[in-house]
Design an enzyme around this catalytic site. Structure first.
Site, PDB file in Angstrom:
ATOM      1  N   ARG A 112      36.501  36.599  54.995  1.00  0.00           N
ATOM      2  CA  ARG A 112      37.653  35.690  55.012  1.00  0.00           C
ATOM      3  C   ARG A 112      38.944  36.422  54.654  1.00  0.00           C
ATOM      4  NH1 ARG A 112      40.078  32.523  50.667  1.00  0.00           N
ATOM      5  NH2 ARG A 112      38.540  33.373  49.243  1.00  0.00           N
ATOM      6  N   HIS A 151      34.941  39.506  45.874  1.00  0.00           N
ATOM      7  CA  HIS A 151      36.355  39.738  45.552  1.00  0.00           C
ATOM      8  C   HIS A 151      36.468  41.056  44.784  1.00  0.00           C
ATOM      9  CE1 HIS A 151      40.434  39.247  44.183  1.00  0.00           C
ATOM     10  NE2 HIS A 151      40.553  38.167  44.933  1.00  0.00           N
ATOM     11  N   GLU A 156      49.017  38.981  50.550  1.00  0.00           N
ATOM     12  CA  GLU A 156      47.748  39.441  49.981  1.00  0.00           C
ATOM     13  C   GLU A 156      47.092  40.382  50.971  1.00  0.00           C
ATOM     14  OE1 GLU A 156      45.580  36.506  47.311  1.00  0.00           O
ATOM     15  OE2 GLU A 156      46.543  35.136  48.690  1.00  0.00           O
TER      16      GLU A 156
END
Ligand code: FAD
Length: 427
Positions: free
Chosen positions: A362, A226, A112
């Site tokens: 994060r 996101h 990712e």
């Protein structure tokens, strides 16, 4: 008013709360309360996977990717612990019944944004559900764990600056739940945003109570957006299109169907690029092209495929409309690596807590891992705690109402650079 006693009271049934409960010895009486049903947690929604150190040579590069994504605002000791203990965390999940994808006897790793190599273990695109179903089955088996569903923590039981448990409400009835140690695992603050991938009932109750009782918080303004939530014209929680979709080859396109960013940059950079394009083009979404994925979309991403088909989109043919959305709370109740907060007797784990491991942003798939690693450490620490008995009449309880909670937390995050963006709050 009922009065219940336990060794440990755990608030929240996400991966953090359940791992803590399952790590405590079976000789300890544990009460686990949760606002809705056991399954109703953001942990259950996790799609992409869980990161793990991939081989001996990966320690430095995993640490470096985590620090880079976090803009070097991370607590280095926490990052080192996360990475070093990641293989042990995976092993403990497997011992509890979780089965990660593998090929010819080896793990299948995916990738990712922000990861310099493939180091993410996954179960289809429903990793959270697979992990949580295994943990829920185990928790239900344990005789020492009493589960209280539909029970909301409304306050902490505090006397002389020490925590003695929580005040909960179930079926309009108040419960004094007294423990030698109390663990907040109530998740992040996403539910207070209109535009979020999080469950709406998970709205920072632990953080709000920490603010009320002057318990130290850390980095509350570090909110992760996101890049690729599915754009739908509704006020529901937004459906997530996992980052591993880009890890497997999908690309981002603007209104003119031009590419504008390296899709595998860390989330904050990709989100900002999308928002910039949206503002420039005066549109409410951008596009994700999935048909470049080499693997079969239907088998690699079955839940995403199913959802898109249900709303009339075909990822083999159509570009998918996406929009950035609130996703994760990096800050929270300040804790050390044993989960200790600034209030004796009170611990915090998972997204409600802040060890500083994520810094300002994060790295993808590090939060399930964080919950497993630090919840285990917290459980190991609290099993030796003893405290004197208390009388329930000693506590003054103020039932907190939701609107007040929202205001308190909004004050705390007023420096978050993304909350200024109209799109995230006032659709
Ligand atoms: C759509 C989505 C996809 C994700 N994908 C990934 C991924 O692929 N990999 C990854 O690492 N992370 C992912 N994440 C993030 C990750 O799932 C969470 O950050 C992590 O699981 C948090 O776990 P937790 O146990 O701390 O909290 P949660 O799982 O959020 O659980 C919080 C619990 O607390 C309970 N609760 C809240 N308030 C109260 C109260 N007042 N009283 C009683 N109970 C209360 C809730 O009901 C819930 O049971 C994703 C998140 C979302 C939303």
């Amino acid at each position: 008013m009922e009065n219940i006693k336990a060794n440990t009271v755990i608030v929240g049934s996400g991966v953090a709360g359940l791992i803590c409960a399952l790590t405590l010895p079976s000789s300890m009486k544990v009460i686990l309360l949760t606002k809705q049903k056991l399954e109703d947690s953001n942990s259950y929604l996790a799609q992409g996977g869980i990161a793990v150190k991939n081989g001996f040579g990966d320690k430095d590069s995993f640490i470096s990717d985590t620090l880079k994504a976090g803009h070097y605002k991370n607590n280095f000791k926490a990052v080192e612990t996360l990475v070093e203990e990641s293989p042990k965390a995976i092993k403990s999940l497997e011992e509890l019944g979780v089965k990660f994808e593998s090929e010819e006897g080896d793990y299948s790793y995916t990738r990712e944004g922000g990861h310099s190599k493939n180091r993410i273990l996954y179960c289809g695109d429903f990793t959270g559900k697979a992990i949580m179903n295994a943990l829920i089955a185990q928790v239900k088996e344990r005789k020492n764990i009493r589960i209280l569903e539909d029970c909301t923590m409304e306050d902490l039981l505090v006397k002389n600056g020490v925590c003695y448990g929580v005040y909960g409400v179930a079926n309009n009835k108040g419960l004094f739940i007294n423990g030698k140690s109390t663990v907040i695992a109530s998740g992040g603050i996403g539910g207070i945003y209109n535009n979020t991938t999080n469950y709406k009932h998970i709205q920072g109750d632990g953080v709000a109570l920490a603010l009320k009782h002057n318990i130290k918080l850390k980095d509350l303004s570090y909110i992760q957006i996101h890049p690729t939530a599915l754009y739908e014209n509704t006020r529901k929680r937004r459906f997530l299109i996992s980052e591993s979709v880009r890890g497997e080859g999908a690309i981002l396109l603007n209104k003119n169907k031009d590419r504008f960013i390296d899709e595998l940059k860390p989330r904050d950079i990709v989100s900002k690029a999308i928002i910039r394009e949206m503002e420039k083009d005066k549109v409410e979404f951008q596009w994700l092209r999935m048909n470049l994925i080499e693997k079969d979309i239907r088998t690699r991403f079955p839940k995403i495929y199913e959802y898109l088909r249900k709303i009339g989109l075909n990822p083999y043919i159509d570009d998918i409309p996406i929009v950035p959305a609130q996703h994760y709370t990096m800050g929270g109740i300040e804790v050390n690596l044993n989960g200790e907060t600034s209030m004796p007797g009170l611990f915090a784990i998972g997204e409600a807590s802040c060890t500083g491991v994520h810094g300002k942003n994060r790295l993808a798939s590090n939060s399930l891992l964080e919950s497993v690693v630090f919840s285990k450490k917290t459980a190991d620490f609290i099993k030796n705690i003893t405290k004197e008995e208390v009388n329930i009449n000693d506590f003054q309880i103020g039932v907190s109402n939701l609107e007040k909670k929202k205001d308190i937390i909004k004050e705390g995050i007023k420096n978050d650079e993304f909350t200024k963006i109209k799109l995230l709050n006032n659709r």
